[in-house]
Design a protein around this motif. Structure first.
Motif, PDB file in Angstrom:
ATOM      1  N   ILE A 153      60.209 -88.054  60.961  1.00 29.79           N
ATOM      2  CA  ILE A 153      58.991 -87.429  60.439  1.00 29.79           C
ATOM      3  C   ILE A 153      59.335 -86.120  59.725  1.00 29.79           C
ATOM      4  O   ILE A 153      58.826 -85.845  58.628  1.00 29.79           O
ATOM      5  CB  ILE A 153      57.976 -87.199  61.574  1.00 29.79           C
ATOM      6  CG1 ILE A 153      57.437 -88.534  62.079  1.00 29.79           C
ATOM      7  CG2 ILE A 153      56.829 -86.313  61.101  1.00 29.79           C
ATOM      8  CD1 ILE A 153      56.584 -88.431  63.326  1.00 29.79           C
ATOM      9  N   VAL A 154      60.214 -85.318  60.321  1.00 28.34           N
ATOM     10  CA  VAL A 154      60.571 -84.027  59.723  1.00 28.34           C
ATOM     11  C   VAL A 154      61.313 -84.224  58.406  1.00 28.34           C
ATOM     12  O   VAL A 154      60.978 -83.597  57.394  1.00 28.34           O
ATOM     13  CB  VAL A 154      61.408 -83.192  60.722  1.00 28.34           C
ATOM     14  CG1 VAL A 154      62.017 -81.984  60.054  1.00 28.34           C
ATOM     15  CG2 VAL A 154      60.551 -82.778  61.901  1.00 28.34           C
ATOM     16  N   VAL A 155      62.309 -85.093  58.392  1.00 31.49           N
ATOM     17  CA  VAL A 155      63.067 -85.320  57.149  1.00 31.49           C
ATOM     18  C   VAL A 155      62.172 -85.947  56.084  1.00 31.49           C
ATOM     19  O   VAL A 155      62.235 -85.585  54.907  1.00 31.49           O
ATOM     20  CB  VAL A 155      64.312 -86.196  57.432  1.00 31.49           C
ATOM     21  CG1 VAL A 155      65.003 -86.594  56.137  1.00 31.49           C
ATOM     22  CG2 VAL A 155      65.273 -85.457  58.332  1.00 31.49           C
ATOM     23  N   GLY A 156      61.304 -86.865  56.493  1.00 34.11           N
ATOM     24  CA  GLY A 156      60.381 -87.466  55.543  1.00 34.11           C
ATOM     25  C   GLY A 156      59.410 -86.456  54.960  1.00 34.11           C
ATOM     26  O   GLY A 156      59.092 -86.492  53.765  1.00 34.11           O
ATOM     27  N   ALA A 157      58.937 -85.526  55.792  1.00 33.43           N
ATOM     28  CA  ALA A 157      58.030 -84.481  55.288  1.00 33.43           C
ATOM     29  C   ALA A 157      58.747 -83.562  54.310  1.00 33.43           C
ATOM     30  O   ALA A 157      58.167 -83.134  53.303  1.00 33.43           O
ATOM     31  CB  ALA A 157      57.462 -83.685  56.458  1.00 33.43           C
ATOM     32  N   ILE A 158      60.004 -83.265  54.581  1.00 31.38           N
ATOM     33  CA  ILE A 158      60.769 -82.429  53.642  1.00 31.38           C
ATOM     34  C   ILE A 158      60.926 -83.155  52.309  1.00 31.38           C
ATOM     35  O   ILE A 158      60.729 -82.565  51.238  1.00 31.38           O
ATOM     36  CB  ILE A 158      62.139 -82.058  54.244  1.00 31.38           C
ATOM     37  CG1 ILE A 158      61.957 -81.090  55.402  1.00 31.38           C
ATOM     38  CG2 ILE A 158      63.055 -81.459  53.181  1.00 31.38           C
ATOM     39  CD1 ILE A 158      63.212 -80.832  56.196  1.00 31.38           C
ATOM     40  N   ASN A 182      62.588 -92.315  43.613  1.00 34.63           N
ATOM     41  CA  ASN A 182      61.494 -91.385  43.831  1.00 34.63           C
ATOM     42  C   ASN A 182      61.588 -90.868  45.269  1.00 34.63           C
ATOM     43  O   ASN A 182      61.254 -91.571  46.222  1.00 34.63           O
ATOM     44  CB  ASN A 182      60.164 -92.095  43.582  1.00 34.63           C
ATOM     45  CG  ASN A 182      58.999 -91.144  43.643  1.00 34.63           C
ATOM     46  OD1 ASN A 182      59.157 -89.959  43.953  1.00 34.63           O
ATOM     47  ND2 ASN A 182      57.817 -91.666  43.348  1.00 34.63           N
ATOM     48  N   LEU A 183      62.046 -89.641  45.435  1.00 36.28           N
ATOM     49  CA  LEU A 183      62.262 -89.085  46.764  1.00 36.28           C
ATOM     50  C   LEU A 183      60.954 -88.855  47.516  1.00 36.28           C
ATOM     51  O   LEU A 183      60.943 -88.857  48.745  1.00 36.28           O
ATOM     52  CB  LEU A 183      63.066 -87.783  46.666  1.00 36.28           C
ATOM     53  CG  LEU A 183      64.507 -87.932  46.195  1.00 36.28           C
ATOM     54  CD1 LEU A 183      65.179 -86.565  46.106  1.00 36.28           C
ATOM     55  CD2 LEU A 183      65.278 -88.826  47.141  1.00 36.28           C
ATOM     56  N   ASN A 184      59.865 -88.655  46.787  1.00 36.14           N
ATOM     57  CA  ASN A 184      58.581 -88.500  47.468  1.00 36.14           C
ATOM     58  C   ASN A 184      58.182 -89.791  48.179  1.00 36.14           C
ATOM     59  O   ASN A 184      57.705 -89.753  49.318  1.00 36.14           O
ATOM     60  CB  ASN A 184      57.496 -88.086  46.477  1.00 36.14           C
ATOM     61  CG  ASN A 184      57.762 -86.716  45.911  1.00 36.14           C
ATOM     62  OD1 ASN A 184      58.238 -86.601  44.787  1.00 36.14           O
ATOM     63  ND2 ASN A 184      57.484 -85.701  46.697  1.00 36.14           N
ATOM     64  N   TYR A 227      57.573 -90.512  52.223  1.00 40.54           N
ATOM     65  CA  TYR A 227      56.401 -91.136  52.851  1.00 40.54           C
ATOM     66  C   TYR A 227      56.808 -92.322  53.731  1.00 40.54           C
ATOM     67  O   TYR A 227      56.268 -92.526  54.820  1.00 40.54           O
ATOM     68  CB  TYR A 227      55.397 -91.591  51.789  1.00 40.54           C
ATOM     69  CG  TYR A 227      54.726 -90.433  51.070  1.00 40.54           C
ATOM     70  CD1 TYR A 227      54.146 -89.399  51.783  1.00 40.54           C
ATOM     71  CD2 TYR A 227      54.684 -90.386  49.686  1.00 40.54           C
ATOM     72  CE1 TYR A 227      53.526 -88.343  51.132  1.00 40.54           C
ATOM     73  CE2 TYR A 227      54.077 -89.337  49.025  1.00 40.54           C
ATOM     74  CZ  TYR A 227      53.497 -88.325  49.746  1.00 40.54           C
ATOM     75  OH  TYR A 227      52.894 -87.283  49.110  1.00 40.54           O
ATOM     76  N   ILE A 228      57.760 -93.091  53.254  1.00 39.61           N
ATOM     77  CA  ILE A 228      58.243 -94.241  54.043  1.00 39.61           C
ATOM     78  C   ILE A 228      58.905 -93.750  55.334  1.00 39.61           C
ATOM     79  O   ILE A 228      58.696 -94.326  56.403  1.00 39.61           O
ATOM     80  CB  ILE A 228      59.217 -95.098  53.200  1.00 39.61           C
ATOM     81  CG1 ILE A 228      58.449 -95.778  52.064  1.00 39.61           C
ATOM     82  CG2 ILE A 228      59.931 -96.123  54.068  1.00 39.61           C
ATOM     83  CD1 ILE A 228      59.336 -96.457  51.046  1.00 39.61           C
ATOM     84  N   MET A 229      59.667 -92.667  55.245  1.00 33.52           N
ATOM     85  CA  MET A 229      60.298 -92.130  56.449  1.00 33.52           C
ATOM     86  C   MET A 229      59.273 -91.572  57.430  1.00 33.52           C
ATOM     87  O   MET A 229      59.443 -91.679  58.651  1.00 33.52           O
ATOM     88  CB  MET A 229      61.325 -91.063  56.071  1.00 33.52           C
ATOM     89  CG  MET A 229      62.566 -91.624  55.415  1.00 33.52           C
ATOM     90  SD  MET A 229      63.761 -90.364  54.955  1.00 33.52           S
ATOM     91  CE  MET A 229      64.425 -89.979  56.556  1.00 33.52           C
ATOM     92  N   ILE A 230      58.206 -90.980  56.933  1.00 38.14           N
ATOM     93  CA  ILE A 230      57.147 -90.483  57.819  1.00 38.14           C
ATOM     94  C   ILE A 230      56.501 -91.638  58.574  1.00 38.14           C
ATOM     95  O   ILE A 230      56.294 -91.575  59.792  1.00 38.14           O
ATOM     96  CB  ILE A 230      56.102 -89.679  57.014  1.00 38.14           C
ATOM     97  CG1 ILE A 230      56.699 -88.364  56.545  1.00 38.14           C
ATOM     98  CG2 ILE A 230      54.854 -89.420  57.861  1.00 38.14           C
ATOM     99  CD1 ILE A 230      55.811 -87.589  55.594  1.00 38.14           C
ATOM    100  N   VAL A 231      56.204 -92.722  57.863  1.00 46.25           N
ATOM    101  CA  VAL A 231      55.597 -93.893  58.515  1.00 46.25           C
ATOM    102  C   VAL A 231      56.556 -94.497  59.538  1.00 46.25           C
ATOM    103  O   VAL A 231      56.158 -94.832  60.660  1.00 46.25           O
ATOM    104  CB  VAL A 231      55.174 -94.939  57.456  1.00 46.25           C
ATOM    105  CG1 VAL A 231      54.752 -96.233  58.111  1.00 46.25           C
ATOM    106  CG2 VAL A 231      54.052 -94.392  56.591  1.00 46.25           C
ATOM    107  N   ALA A 232      57.839 -94.598  59.169  1.00 39.16           N
ATOM    108  CA  ALA A 232      58.828 -95.140  60.107  1.00 39.16           C
ATOM    109  C   ALA A 232      58.966 -94.232  61.329  1.00 39.16           C
ATOM    110  O   ALA A 232      59.123 -94.705  62.462  1.00 39.16           O
ATOM    111  CB  ALA A 232      60.168 -95.309  59.416  1.00 39.16           C
ATOM    112  N   GLY A 233      58.897 -92.921  61.134  1.00 39.40           N
ATOM    113  CA  GLY A 233      58.971 -91.987  62.247  1.00 39.40           C
ATOM    114  C   GLY A 233      57.785 -92.093  63.178  1.00 39.40           C
ATOM    115  O   GLY A 233      57.925 -92.017  64.399  1.00 39.40           O
TER     116      GLY A 233
END
Length: 82
Positions: free
Chosen positions: A10-15, A29-31, A35-41
């Protein structure tokens, strides 16, 4: 994945989603990756909590083994008859 790895994602995805400009890298597209990392987190965090809840609901049974301390009488000739 546990609770700690979910928070890390979640933290890395938010960054990646909010702190980096959208046109920083032309290949990916890093944004969207953020978002995908936030959902996975969030999914990893929920799964970690569910697994910990199942682990806490275990029951334990205590088994006590008992051995008789009495010994059988010794075998031998019978005493005098009366």
């Amino acid at each position: 994945m546990g609770i700690g790895s979910g928070i890390f994602l979640i933290v890395v995805g938010a960054i990646l989603a909010f702190a980096i400009a959208p046109d920083t890298w032309d290949v990916v597209n890093l944004n969207m990756v953020g978002y995908i990392m936030i959902v996975a987190g969030i999914i990893a965090l929920i799964m970690g909590m569910v697994y910990n809840r199942q682990r806490a609901n275990t029951s334990h049974r205590e088994v006590v083994e008992r051995y008789d301390t009495r010994t059988p009488p010794p075998a031998g000739p019978a005493g005098p008859a009366v």
